[in-house]
Write a protein that holds these residues in place. Structure first.
Motif, PDB file in Angstrom:
ATOM      1  N   PRO A   1     -19.703   7.713  48.883  1.00 48.84           N
ATOM      2  CA  PRO A   1     -18.948   7.961  50.109  1.00 48.84           C
ATOM      3  C   PRO A   1     -17.632   8.683  49.794  1.00 48.84           C
ATOM      4  CG  PRO A   1     -18.788   5.661  49.468  1.00 48.84           C
ATOM      5  CD  PRO A   1     -19.809   6.281  48.574  1.00 48.84           C
ATOM      6  N   GLN A   2     -17.250   9.614  50.689  1.00 55.49           N
ATOM      7  CA  GLN A   2     -16.022  10.379  50.433  1.00 55.49           C
ATOM      8  C   GLN A   2     -14.787   9.656  50.972  1.00 55.49           C
ATOM      9  OE1 GLN A   2     -16.709  14.432  51.722  1.00 55.49           O
ATOM     10  NE2 GLN A   2     -18.545  14.555  50.455  1.00 55.49           N
ATOM     11  N   VAL A   3     -15.032   8.695  51.862  1.00 54.30           N
ATOM     12  CA  VAL A   3     -13.925   7.849  52.322  1.00 54.30           C
ATOM     13  C   VAL A   3     -14.248   6.422  51.922  1.00 54.30           C
ATOM     14  CG1 VAL A   3     -12.681   6.959  54.330  1.00 54.30           C
ATOM     15  CG2 VAL A   3     -13.427   9.352  54.272  1.00 54.30           C
ATOM     16  N   VAL A   4     -13.313   5.790  51.216  1.00 52.74           N
ATOM     17  CA  VAL A   4     -13.585   4.422  50.759  1.00 52.74           C
ATOM     18  C   VAL A   4     -12.502   3.470  51.253  1.00 52.74           C
ATOM     19  CG1 VAL A   4     -14.877   5.091  48.710  1.00 52.74           C
ATOM     20  CG2 VAL A   4     -12.395   4.887  48.581  1.00 52.74           C
ATOM     21  N   THR A   5     -12.908   2.207  51.362  1.00 50.32           N
ATOM     22  CA  THR A   5     -11.963   1.191  51.801  1.00 50.32           C
ATOM     23  C   THR A   5     -11.331   0.520  50.588  1.00 50.32           C
ATOM     24  OG1 THR A   5     -13.440   0.806  53.665  1.00 50.32           O
ATOM     25  CG2 THR A   5     -11.725  -0.837  53.275  1.00 50.32           C
ATOM     26  N   VAL A   6      -9.994   0.541  50.558  1.00 47.26           N
ATOM     27  CA  VAL A   6      -9.312  -0.107  49.444  1.00 47.26           C
ATOM     28  C   VAL A   6      -8.363  -1.181  49.951  1.00 47.26           C
ATOM     29  CG1 VAL A   6      -9.440   1.862  47.865  1.00 47.26           C
ATOM     30  CG2 VAL A   6      -7.514   1.664  49.445  1.00 47.26           C
ATOM     31  N   THR A   7      -8.108  -2.162  49.092  1.00 50.43           N
ATOM     32  CA  THR A   7      -7.173  -3.226  49.446  1.00 50.43           C
ATOM     33  C   THR A   7      -5.753  -2.780  49.119  1.00 50.43           C
ATOM     34  OG1 THR A   7      -8.898  -4.772  48.818  1.00 50.43           O
ATOM     35  CG2 THR A   7      -6.699  -5.677  49.131  1.00 50.43           C
ATOM     36  N   ILE A   8      -4.890  -2.815  50.114  1.00 50.41           N
ATOM     37  CA  ILE A   8      -3.503  -2.394  49.898  1.00 50.41           C
ATOM     38  C   ILE A   8      -2.684  -3.571  49.396  1.00 50.41           C
ATOM     39  CG2 ILE A   8      -1.425  -1.438  50.977  1.00 50.41           C
ATOM     40  CD1 ILE A   8      -3.658   0.538  51.073  1.00 50.41           C
ATOM     41  N   ASP A   9      -2.836  -4.710  50.077  1.00 50.01           N
ATOM     42  CA  ASP A   9      -2.065  -5.886  49.710  1.00 50.01           C
ATOM     43  C   ASP A   9      -3.023  -7.070  49.598  1.00 50.01           C
ATOM     44  OD1 ASP A   9      -0.463  -8.104  49.500  1.00 50.01           O
ATOM     45  OD2 ASP A   9       1.115  -7.273  50.797  1.00 50.01           O
ATOM     46  N   LYS A  10      -3.179  -7.555  48.376  1.00 51.21           N
ATOM     47  CA  LYS A  10      -4.159  -8.615  48.118  1.00 51.21           C
ATOM     48  C   LYS A  10      -3.822  -9.877  48.909  1.00 51.21           C
ATOM     49  CE  LYS A  10      -6.775  -8.720  43.814  1.00 51.21           C
ATOM     50  NZ  LYS A  10      -6.595  -8.799  42.378  1.00 51.21           N
ATOM     51  N   ASP A  11      -2.531 -10.249  48.903  1.00 48.97           N
ATOM     52  CA  ASP A  11      -2.130 -11.505  49.530  1.00 48.97           C
ATOM     53  C   ASP A  11      -2.230 -11.450  51.046  1.00 48.97           C
ATOM     54  OD1 ASP A  11      -1.589 -12.533  47.022  1.00 48.97           O
ATOM     55  OD2 ASP A  11       0.419 -11.632  46.999  1.00 48.97           O
ATOM     56  N   ALA A  12      -1.778 -10.331  51.615  1.00 50.29           N
ATOM     57  CA  ALA A  12      -1.821 -10.204  53.074  1.00 50.29           C
ATOM     58  C   ALA A  12      -3.221  -9.826  53.551  1.00 50.29           C
ATOM     59  CB  ALA A  12      -0.812  -9.159  53.536  1.00 50.29           C
TER      60      ALA A  12
ATOM     61  N   ALA B   1     -24.203  10.533  55.909  1.00 51.52           N
ATOM     62  CA  ALA B   1     -22.837  10.292  56.367  1.00 51.52           C
ATOM     63  C   ALA B   1     -22.675  10.718  57.823  1.00 51.52           C
ATOM     64  CB  ALA B   1     -21.853  11.039  55.471  1.00 51.52           C
ATOM     65  N   GLY B   2     -23.180  11.923  58.156  1.00 50.51           N
ATOM     66  CA  GLY B   2     -22.971  12.469  59.488  1.00 50.51           C
ATOM     67  C   GLY B   2     -23.781  11.749  60.546  1.00 50.51           C
ATOM     68  N   ALA B   3     -25.068  11.555  60.279  1.00 53.63           N
ATOM     69  CA  ALA B   3     -25.946  11.029  61.322  1.00 53.63           C
ATOM     70  C   ALA B   3     -25.964   9.506  61.350  1.00 53.63           C
ATOM     71  CB  ALA B   3     -27.359  11.566  61.119  1.00 53.63           C
ATOM     72  N   PHE B   4     -25.767   8.880  60.194  1.00 53.60           N
ATOM     73  CA  PHE B   4     -25.934   7.420  60.161  1.00 53.60           C
ATOM     74  C   PHE B   4     -24.672   6.679  59.726  1.00 53.60           C
ATOM     75  CE2 PHE B   4     -30.015   9.468  59.255  1.00 53.60           C
ATOM     76  CZ  PHE B   4     -30.782   8.984  60.305  1.00 53.60           C
ATOM     77  N   GLY B   5     -23.659   7.403  59.345  1.00 54.35           N
ATOM     78  CA  GLY B   5     -22.416   6.766  58.929  1.00 54.35           C
ATOM     79  C   GLY B   5     -22.563   5.865  57.710  1.00 54.35           C
ATOM     80  N   THR B   6     -23.487   6.246  56.804  1.00 52.90           N
ATOM     81  CA  THR B   6     -23.666   5.407  55.622  1.00 52.90           C
ATOM     82  C   THR B   6     -23.822   6.302  54.400  1.00 52.90           C
ATOM     83  OG1 THR B   6     -24.992   3.639  54.659  1.00 52.90           O
ATOM     84  CG2 THR B   6     -26.181   5.296  55.909  1.00 52.90           C
ATOM     85  N   ASN B   7     -24.162   5.723  53.258  1.00 50.74           N
ATOM     86  CA  ASN B   7     -24.403   6.515  52.058  1.00 50.74           C
ATOM     87  C   ASN B   7     -25.514   5.880  51.248  1.00 50.74           C
ATOM     88  OD1 ASN B   7     -23.135   4.747  49.778  1.00 50.74           O
ATOM     89  ND2 ASN B   7     -21.666   4.724  51.473  1.00 50.74           N
ATOM     90  N   LEU B   8     -26.083   6.662  50.328  1.00 50.25           N
ATOM     91  CA  LEU B   8     -27.259   6.204  49.594  1.00 50.25           C
ATOM     92  C   LEU B   8     -26.964   4.959  48.752  1.00 50.25           C
ATOM     93  CD1 LEU B   8     -30.210   6.834  49.214  1.00 50.25           C
ATOM     94  CD2 LEU B   8     -29.641   8.316  47.303  1.00 50.25           C
ATOM     95  N   LEU B   9     -25.757   4.864  48.222  1.00 50.84           N
ATOM     96  CA  LEU B   9     -25.422   3.705  47.391  1.00 50.84           C
ATOM     97  C   LEU B   9     -25.493   2.414  48.205  1.00 50.84           C
ATOM     98  CD1 LEU B   9     -24.100   6.154  45.747  1.00 50.84           C
ATOM     99  CD2 LEU B   9     -22.757   4.358  44.665  1.00 50.84           C
ATOM    100  N   ALA B  10     -24.983   2.488  49.454  1.00 42.19           N
ATOM    101  CA  ALA B  10     -25.018   1.314  50.320  1.00 42.19           C
ATOM    102  C   ALA B  10     -26.464   0.959  50.670  1.00 42.19           C
ATOM    103  CB  ALA B  10     -24.216   1.574  51.585  1.00 42.19           C
TER     104      ALA B  10
END
Lengths: 443, 98
Positions: free
Chosen positions: A120-131, A211-220
């Protein structure tokens, strides 16, 4: 009687033949070779995990501990957290070698590039572990994709991309002919250009579509439809693993190496599970129950002295046998046996085609796999969290694999006792049968 | 004469290699003997004169022969392998090359 014996033999021959076919299947073999190449990397990661999480905390705390742990984390960063990328390249290389495709280096490139193309070209990352705040970012790789969680995707995409590339490379029309007088290396690089670009373009189309049609990626997708069910199979009790190793060890009784079956059917997924555990343990997280069955259960607890746990047959021989030939073979085999290498026992004692000893050879590992798994689930021994080489001697291996759980070593002592008890009557039967045979031959 | 041995991981054949080297030295034979895992062995077979396979990978003989071309490829018998019978195995290799 004679007919029956022949029938039996033909069944065994058939079994050996089918097994050899499975073991020789080019994709499965490439997978096994890739993991074999990768093993030293995993072992190094295991050492780093042990030193970081077991040794350093013995005498350091807080900031000083964190400072020295940077060393181990750096190794983990470059090995475990990047293992999908490395494996994708290795799978490409090994498949090329096994298919006798000349340009194996190009397949390394194809394997790695295609895996990353599918990320995926956009990934979700954790900014603040505690919050617990997270953010979507672009221009970043996450270790969930590049590390141990991505291993399956690396295998599947690596094999697919390389296969496609090799196929395309075989098409003459796609070769660019530069004429004579051009250095061969230059010619080669142009020859693979079109197939290489086509392969990656196709994979990119798939990636864009998902990504375009299904909003997913092969890894997922691979994680959901391949990894989850496979891990379930390995963990619905130890049954699947036991069935595979029963056949694998039976095959060794016919003279063909057990890894012909187990190396392609069980080892890749079991290795992924232990590598996952190393990453989990390094991150200070508890090991999930669906990771209790892993490669170390086999290599550490059910391979004592080699396949079939023959070290205990040797111990029985030293303690209870008066047969000189057996004792000679045992003397020759004991030193390699301590390091879990036992071909001299299998072919020399012999185990091969020797029915009384074939039974414990298959039975003992099955019992030990089931018991070790059961003890882990019951919480009586810690789950395996470190990958140690399969040549590590018993007792040391249990201690290291569980990151220093002394109960695991005690269990190994019990394992030795149980296995010696099982082997003993069969050893006696085997000796009697051999004596009878010598008698009937009039020697 | 250069002899290459191959088995599953190259471990048990390396045991045999030690014995074969001793045997060759005792006979004053001018031989080089080495052991590799199967897939590595097929990559370096060009540098050797003969390939000996451990019995545990006898199924790979066809593939190995394809990689070895017209060089001889032998499968070591189970009994010789188990007893690490270096003398007999060297005899067989010498005979195959003669």
């Amino acid at each position: 009687m004679i007919e029956e014996a022949q029938e039996k033999e033909s069944f065994l021959d058939k079994f050996a033949e089918v097994s050899a076919k499975i073991g020789n299947q080019v994709h499965l073999r490439s997978l096994r070779d890739a993991f074999a190449t990768m093993t030293p990397v995993y072992i190094l990661a295991g050492i780093a995990v042990l030193i970081n999480n077991v040794v350093f905390p013995l005498f350091l705390v807080d900031d000083a501990l964190a400072a020295v742990q940077y060393w181990g984390n750096a190794i983990i960063f470059g090995t475990l957290n990047f293992s999908a990328i490395i494996l994708a390249g290795l799978v490409g290389y090994c498949l090329a070698k096994n298919k006798r495709f000349e340009n194996a280096v190009a397949c390394v490139v194809i394997g790695i590039a295609s895996l990353v193309i599918m990320m995926p070209q956009v990934v979700t990352v954790t900014i603040d572990k505690d919050a617990g705040t997270v953010a979507d970012v672009s221009g970043a790789f996450i270790t969930a994709n590049t590390g141990t969680n991505g291993l399956f995707a690396a295998i599947i995409i690596g094999l697919l991309a390389t296969s496609l590339f090799i196929k395309l490379s075989g098409i003459d029309k796609l070769k660019i002919n530069l004429g004579e007088g051009v250095p061969p290396a230059v010619g080669d690089s142009f020859n693979v250009m079109t197939p290489m670009m086509l392969t990656m373009a196709v994979f990119a189309i798939v990636s864009a579509t998902l990504a375009g049609a299904f909003g997913t990626n092969l890894l997922a997708i691979i994680s959901a439809i391949v990894v989850a069910p496979l891990k379930n199979v390995m963990n619905t009790g130890p049954l699947a693993v036991i069935i595979i190793y029963t056949f694998a060890n039976l095959l060794f009784c016919l003279g063909i190496h057990q890894s012909t079956i187990s190396g392609v059917l069980a080892e890749p997924i079991l290795t992924i599970l232990i590598v996952d555990n190393m990453a989990t343990f390094a991150a200070g997280q508890p090991i999930p129950a669906d990771h209790y069955m892993n490669m170390q259960i086999i290599n550490t607890f059910a391979l004592i002295g080699g396949s079939g746990c023959t070290l205990m047959l040797l111990l029985d021989t030293f303690l209870f046998s008066k047969n000189r030939t057996s004792r000679d073979i045992a003397k020759l085999s004991i030193l390699p046996g301590i390091f879990n290498i036992n071909e001299p026992v299998i072919y020399g004692y012999p185990i091969v085609y020797n029915l009384p000893l074939m039974i414990p050879f298959v039975l003992v590992p099955d019992i030990l796999i089931a018991a070790t798994y059961g003890l882990t689930c019951a919480g009586l021994i810690s789950p395996c969290v470190v990958m140690v080489p399969w040549t590590t001697p018993v007792f040391v291996s249990g201690f290291l694999a569980t990151a220093g759980d002394i109960r695991a070593v005690i269990w190994q002592v019990i394992e030795v006792a149980i296995s010696m008890a099982i082997y003993l009557p069969f050893m006696r039967i085997s000796e009697k049968a051999q004596a009878k045979q010598l008698e009937s031959e009039g020697v | 004469m250069k002899i290459l041995l191959a088995c599953n991981a190259g471990m048990s054949t390396s045991l045999l290699v030690q014995k074969m080297r001793k045997e060759a030295a005792a006979r004053n034979l001018n031989v080089e003997i080495d052991a590799r895992p199967l897939n590595k062995a097929l990559e370096v077979i060009d540098e050797f004169d003969i390939l000996l396979l451990g019995p545990q990978i006898s199924y790979a003989k066809k593939d190995a022969q394809a990689a070895a071309g017209d060089k001889p490829v032998l499968v070591i018998s189970m009994a010789d392998y188990g007893r690490m019978n270096a003398k007999k195995i060297i005899d067989d290799a010498v005979e195959a090359l003669a």
